[in-house]
Design a protein around this motif. Structure first.
Motif, mmCIF file in Angstrom:
data_model
loop_
_atom_site.group_PDB
_atom_site.id
_atom_site.type_symbol
_atom_site.label_atom_id
_atom_site.label_comp_id
_atom_site.label_asym_id
_atom_site.label_seq_id
_atom_site.Cartn_x
_atom_site.Cartn_y
_atom_site.Cartn_z
ATOM 1 N N ALA A 403 -25.989 -1.429 -1.016
ATOM 2 C CA ALA A 403 -25.109 -1.763 0.098
ATOM 3 C C ALA A 403 -25.715 -2.797 1.025
ATOM 4 O O ALA A 403 -24.996 -3.477 1.773
ATOM 5 C CB ALA A 403 -24.778 -0.492 0.885
ATOM 6 N N GLY A 404 -27.020 -2.966 0.989
ATOM 7 C CA GLY A 404 -27.675 -3.916 1.882
ATOM 8 C C GLY A 404 -27.570 -5.361 1.453
ATOM 9 O O GLY A 404 -27.982 -6.265 2.200
ATOM 10 N N LEU A 405 -27.041 -5.630 0.259
ATOM 11 C CA LEU A 405 -26.858 -7.016 -0.169
ATOM 12 C C LEU A 405 -25.912 -7.759 0.767
ATOM 13 O O LEU A 405 -24.938 -7.191 1.259
ATOM 14 C CB LEU A 405 -26.279 -7.060 -1.586
ATOM 15 N N SER A 406 -26.200 -9.020 0.978
ATOM 16 C CA SER A 406 -25.251 -9.849 1.715
ATOM 17 C C SER A 406 -24.013 -10.072 0.855
ATOM 18 O O SER A 406 -24.031 -9.853 -0.355
ATOM 19 C CB SER A 406 -25.887 -11.201 2.047
ATOM 20 N N GLU A 407 -22.913 -10.492 1.504
ATOM 21 C CA GLU A 407 -21.692 -10.762 0.748
ATOM 22 C C GLU A 407 -21.949 -11.806 -0.332
ATOM 23 O O GLU A 407 -21.461 -11.698 -1.458
ATOM 24 C CB GLU A 407 -20.586 -11.243 1.695
ATOM 25 N N GLU A 418 -16.269 -6.909 -12.219
ATOM 26 C CA GLU A 418 -14.936 -7.338 -12.651
ATOM 27 C C GLU A 418 -14.833 -7.333 -14.169
ATOM 28 O O GLU A 418 -13.796 -6.949 -14.730
ATOM 29 C CB GLU A 418 -14.632 -8.723 -12.088
ATOM 30 N N ASP A 419 -15.904 -7.775 -14.847
ATOM 31 C CA ASP A 419 -15.903 -7.757 -16.312
ATOM 32 C C ASP A 419 -15.788 -6.330 -16.839
ATOM 33 O O ASP A 419 -15.060 -6.058 -17.801
ATOM 34 C CB ASP A 419 -17.186 -8.394 -16.848
ATOM 35 N N VAL A 420 -16.518 -5.413 -16.208
ATOM 36 C CA VAL A 420 -16.472 -4.009 -16.630
ATOM 37 C C VAL A 420 -15.087 -3.423 -16.365
ATOM 38 O O VAL A 420 -14.539 -2.691 -17.196
ATOM 39 C CB VAL A 420 -17.559 -3.196 -15.910
ATOM 40 N N ALA A 421 -14.500 -3.757 -15.217
ATOM 41 C CA ALA A 421 -13.171 -3.258 -14.887
ATOM 42 C C ALA A 421 -12.133 -3.747 -15.891
ATOM 43 O O ALA A 421 -11.280 -2.972 -16.358
ATOM 44 C CB ALA A 421 -12.789 -3.694 -13.473
ATOM 45 N N GLU A 422 -12.204 -5.019 -16.227
ATOM 46 C CA GLU A 422 -11.259 -5.572 -17.193
ATOM 47 C C GLU A 422 -11.468 -4.950 -18.573
ATOM 48 O O GLU A 422 -10.508 -4.653 -19.296
ATOM 49 C CB GLU A 422 -11.417 -7.090 -17.270
ATOM 50 N N PHE A 423 -12.727 -4.727 -18.939
ATOM 51 C CA PHE A 423 -13.038 -4.078 -20.217
ATOM 52 C C PHE A 423 -12.432 -2.667 -20.250
ATOM 53 O O PHE A 423 -11.850 -2.255 -21.259
ATOM 54 C CB PHE A 423 -14.550 -4.014 -20.407
ATOM 55 N N ALA A 424 -12.565 -1.925 -19.161
ATOM 56 C CA ALA A 424 -12.032 -0.563 -19.116
ATOM 57 C C ALA A 424 -10.521 -0.566 -19.269
ATOM 58 O O ALA A 424 -9.949 0.308 -19.935
ATOM 59 C CB ALA A 424 -12.432 0.116 -17.813
ATOM 60 N N ARG A 425 -9.863 -1.541 -18.667
ATOM 61 C CA ARG A 425 -8.403 -1.619 -18.791
ATOM 62 C C ARG A 425 -7.976 -1.944 -20.224
ATOM 63 O O ARG A 425 -6.993 -1.400 -20.733
ATOM 64 C CB ARG A 425 -7.847 -2.684 -17.850
ATOM 65 N N SER A 426 -8.720 -2.836 -20.862
ATOM 66 C CA SER A 426 -8.329 -3.305 -22.196
ATOM 67 C C SER A 426 -8.813 -2.391 -23.317
ATOM 68 O O SER A 426 -8.341 -2.499 -24.451
ATOM 69 C CB SER A 426 -8.871 -4.722 -22.434
ATOM 70 N N THR A 441 -25.548 4.024 -1.509
ATOM 71 C CA THR A 441 -24.183 3.550 -1.700
ATOM 72 C C THR A 441 -24.157 2.216 -2.432
ATOM 73 O O THR A 441 -24.967 1.333 -2.170
ATOM 74 C CB THR A 441 -23.494 3.388 -0.333
ATOM 75 N N VAL A 442 -23.219 2.073 -3.368
ATOM 76 C CA VAL A 442 -22.998 0.796 -4.046
ATOM 77 C C VAL A 442 -22.251 -0.138 -3.093
ATOM 78 O O VAL A 442 -21.358 0.289 -2.347
ATOM 79 C CB VAL A 442 -22.197 1.011 -5.342
ATOM 80 N N HIS A 443 -22.613 -1.401 -3.098
ATOM 81 C CA HIS A 443 -21.995 -2.390 -2.212
ATOM 82 C C HIS A 443 -20.473 -2.355 -2.376
ATOM 83 O O HIS A 443 -19.957 -2.417 -3.498
ATOM 84 C CB HIS A 443 -22.516 -3.785 -2.533
ATOM 85 N N PRO A 444 -19.716 -2.230 -1.285
ATOM 86 C CA PRO A 444 -18.253 -2.093 -1.390
ATOM 87 C C PRO A 444 -17.589 -3.285 -2.081
ATOM 88 O O PRO A 444 -16.557 -3.119 -2.739
ATOM 89 C CB PRO A 444 -17.795 -1.959 0.065
ATOM 90 N N HIS A 445 -18.170 -4.486 -1.939
ATOM 91 C CA HIS A 445 -17.608 -5.672 -2.590
ATOM 92 C C HIS A 445 -17.719 -5.553 -4.103
ATOM 93 O O HIS A 445 -16.842 -6.026 -4.843
ATOM 94 C CB HIS A 445 -18.360 -6.905 -2.088
ATOM 95 N N VAL A 446 -18.781 -4.908 -4.572
ATOM 96 C CA VAL A 446 -18.986 -4.705 -6.014
ATOM 97 C C VAL A 446 -18.144 -3.529 -6.502
ATOM 98 O O VAL A 446 -17.583 -3.558 -7.600
ATOM 99 C CB VAL A 446 -20.479 -4.468 -6.305
ATOM 100 N N ARG A 447 -18.050 -2.531 -5.692
ATOM 101 C CA ARG A 447 -17.362 -1.309 -6.113
ATOM 102 C C ARG A 447 -15.846 -1.480 -6.197
ATOM 103 O O ARG A 447 -15.177 -0.809 -7.006
ATOM 104 C CB ARG A 447 -17.709 -0.186 -5.136
#
Length: 725
Positions: A403-407, A418-426, A441-447
């Motif tokens: 979570a401490g990563l900058s945007e 995003e690649d993993v999300a698209e893979f899960a959908r397909s 916590t995982v960075h909200p932008h990544v999650r």
């Protein structure tokens, strides 16, 4: 569907059950409702008001006219309309009469908040027994006593005496906890969404099994998490698990209090080799409970079972990361928890080699290298290759994004997400989870893209990989026991029941007679009371022979010098008889002596221990392991619960180091495993037939001869229930 905070009217073909009145009440009374600060009944009443229940809740108080702006009633019989459930916020000594009053008013369910029951000792246990009897007379479902109550999160029904009831977000997980604090903590993690939260306390009337059986048919619930102290009725729990599995709803369980060893008869080795936790583990394996070791594992496993769209079709786990160091770290943790990664097919490695940079090494786990940040086609291609491999039934994507990563810093990791999300959908047929090595916590932008695609996000390497292991290899009931139905149930023999009822411990000679009468092979032997009788017996049995002191008072004969081995002549037998009698007279002068057992000497064999040990609440459990005089030093044992099939017996032996010896260690000839497994199933049958009268049984050692030559019990101990000296 849910409307106006209430479950739709039950199907006309079935009754509105007491459990439904407890979990989905339409009208509620709060007995003892008060505005006094901190009063549990007052908190519960205010929670119901906050949830929008004004008009359908009724405060009951002997003197107050208004409670939080709502007109109060003096007693339950004065209520203007029937109610389904009553929250009882009275002192413990008033609860039983309140249950009777509720039953007289036709109320089908109650939540008892008060402490002062079985947790307080004998007087509390008597009070709790009276509560149970009153509830049974009235046919009531009761949550508690000594509890916070329960929340139907989806329907916003907080029958709950903690002010943070609204911190449990809506979801598909039912949390059932014997501990009130456990319910509060786990419902407020922010990681999980709930259908129900139940703090069941003493569970005097309704235990977790009753809730599970109801929730198996509950549309809001997709899985359950248990914070469990014990199982009070194993048969009811097993039925509830069958219902949950039939509904396709996984159950994750953290059992607390595992450090306390189970009580067993001190004379029996099998009682010290395993503890109660082994019995619970065996029960959980048989019923398909996903057992975890701590709260972190409970959270990660619950996230996984509620987040996966499909169950893993096989046990093979594929792991992918873009860091060699973190792949190595995951492998280190995986090895300690018993998670392995199957090798990929040649076609898969060739497919990976075609898309990865030349310095990458195709394999499982896979380091795709940092090149994926420059080439956006690489990660999707690697995911696709894993999906096509026949050995991969679950895909774990390990990628840290704290979570401490900058945007700006999180942007690269978001692309992977995003690649993993698209893979899960397909590729919906392959379960996939995103794992962060860090427990934060995982960075909200990544999650965000992962949440939108329904990909479970797990945190903490050990807890996350343990969750993956548990889900892919467990969480299913053991298949119907192979050959069990074909084996006739063992019949009890009246003369042995009468003998066991005396409560006297068996001598070895008598114990072996019991075993032989029930189909278990033992050594040939003769009881002798003098030197001359010993030599005559030895000649009849043929040399070499063994001499052992015969006494029900001396279960561990070697400790008093009561055993002589490898006797090959009359002179050796006479000398051994004298030495044994002198040694026993010195070390155990008060022991009752029946004589000396003259036994055939069994040749080269592998020594095992087989036995029964009592473990509450399951009764007798079967134990097998490495035997002989080193049994407690080696402490190599596995435990199973009757009934055992041939398949079950094989699995028990496989969980011990003894299995390696039996299969032929370092060029040795294999031993007769099947004969040992037959003894295991016979002992399991004895447990079922005589469990009411046997406290413990030790067969140690059991000589397992070369393959095809059988197995034979060399020494035996039977401890009846309530043994008397």
């Amino acid at each position: 569907m849910l409307t106006n905070n209430l479950r739709q009217a039950p199907d006309a073909r079935r009754a509105y059950t007491s459990m439904e009145k407890l979990l989905y009440p339409k009208r509620i009374a709060v007995l003892g409702a008060t505005e006094r600060v901190g009063a549990p009944a007052g908190i519960a009443f205010r929670n119901l008001l906050d949830a929008g229940w004004r008009g359908n809740i009724f405060p009951v108080h002997p003197s107050a006219e208004i409670v939080f702006g709502v007109p109060a009633f003096r007693k339950l019989a004065d209520l203007p309309v029937p109610v389904d459930c009553v929250v009882i916020g009275l002192a413990a000594d008033k609860v039983v009469s309140a249950i009777d009053e509720a039953a007289d008013a036709g109320i089908g369910a109650a939540v008892v908040l008060a402490s002062g029951f079985a947790e307080l000792g004998s007087e509390g246990r008597k009070r709790q027994a009276a509560l149970v009897a009153a509830a049974e007379r009235g046919g009531m479902a009761v949550c508690g006593p000594n509890c916070l109550g329960l929340i139907n999160v989806g329907a916003r029904i907080p029958l709950y005496a903690a002010e943070n009831w609204n911190s449990a977000p809506k979801g598909r997980l039912a949390l059932l906890s014997h501990s009130g604090s456990g319910a509060i903590t786990l419902s407020a993690t922010g990681r999980l969404g709930f259908s129900h939260v139940v703090s069941s306390g003493n569970s005097a009337v309704c235990d977790l099994a009753e809730y599970l059986e109801f929730l198996a048919d509950d549309e809001q619930t997709g899985a359950a998490a248990l914070f469990l102290e014990t199982i009070r009725d194993p048969a009811a729990f097993e039925r509830a698990m069958e219902a949950m599995h039939t509904a396709g709803k996984p159950v994750v369980c953290l059992r607390i209090g595992r450090s306390s060893a189970g009580a067993a008869a001190s004379a029996a080795h099998t009682g010290t080799l395993v503890g109660s936790n082994d019995a619970f583990d065996a029960f959980f394996r048989r019923t398909g409970v996903i057992a975890v070791d701590d709260m972190d594992e409970l959270i990660e496993a619950s996230c996984l079972v509620t987040g996966l769209r499909v169950r893993a079709p096989g046990n093979g786990v594929g792991l992918i990361n873009c860091s060699g160091g973190e792949v190595a770290h995951a492998c280190d943790i995986a090895e300690t928890i018993g998670l392995s990664f199957p090798p990929l097919a040649d076609t898969t490695t060739r497919e990976l080699a075609a898309v990865l940079p030349a310095f990458a090494t195709p394999g499982n786990p896979l380091d795709v290298t940092g090149a994926v940040f420059a080439d956006r086609t690489m990660y999707p291609a690697a995911l696709k290759a894993f999906a096509g491999d026949p050995s991969v039934g679950f895909l774990a994507v390990v990628q840290d994004a704290p979570a401490g990563l900058s945007e700006e810093g999180a942007t690269s990791y978001r692309r992977i997400a995003e690649d993993v999300a698209e893979f899960a959908r397909s590729t919906p047929e392959l379960p996939v989870a995103f794992i962060s090595n860090l427990s934060g916590t995982v960075h909200p932008h990544v999650r965000q893209p992962l949440d939108e695609a329904g990909v479970p996000v797990l945190t903490g390497t050990r807890a996350a990989l343990k969750a993956v292991l548990n889900v892919v290899s467990g969480g299913r009931p053991v298949a119907a026991s192979e050959g069990l139905s074909a084996r006739p149930r063992l019949s009890t023999q009246p003369e042995w029941i009468m003998r066991l009822k005396t409560g006297r411990r068996f001598s070895e000679h008598e114990a072996k007679a019991f075993l032989r009468d029930h189909g278990i092979p033992t050594t040939r032997e003769i009881l002798a009371t003098s030197e001359d009788e010993c030599t005559a017996a030895a000649a009849k049995l043929d040399y070499p022979v063994v001499l052992k002191i015969a006494s029900e008072d001396l279960p561990h004969k070697t400790e008093v010098g009561g055993v002589a081995l490898h006797l090959t002549s009359e002179a050796e037998v006479r000398d051994a008889f004298g030495r044994i009698m002198a040694s026993v007279g010195k070390h155990a002068p008060k022991a009752r002596i029946d004589g000396v057992l003259v036994q055939e000497m069994i040749g080269d064999s592998i020594e095992a221990i087989v036995g029964l040990a009592r473990h509450h609440p399951f009764g007798l459990a079967v134990v097998v392991g490495s035997g002989g005089i080193m049994v407690e030093l080696l402490r190599d044992a596995a435990l199973g619960l009757p009934p055992l099939s041939n398949h079950d017996a094989r699995g028990l032996v496989d969980r011990t180091r003894l299995a390696t010896l039996l299969d032929g260690f370092r060029g040795a000839a294999p031993a007769d495993r099947k004969a040992l497994e037959t003894i295991l199933t016979a002992v399991s049958d004895i447990a079922l037939a005589y469990g009411e009268w046997i406290e413990a049984l030790d067969l140690n050692p059991v000589a397992v001869l070369q393959d095809g030559q059988g197995a034979c019990v060399l020494d035996a101990l039977i401890v009846p229930v309530g043994q008397r000296r």
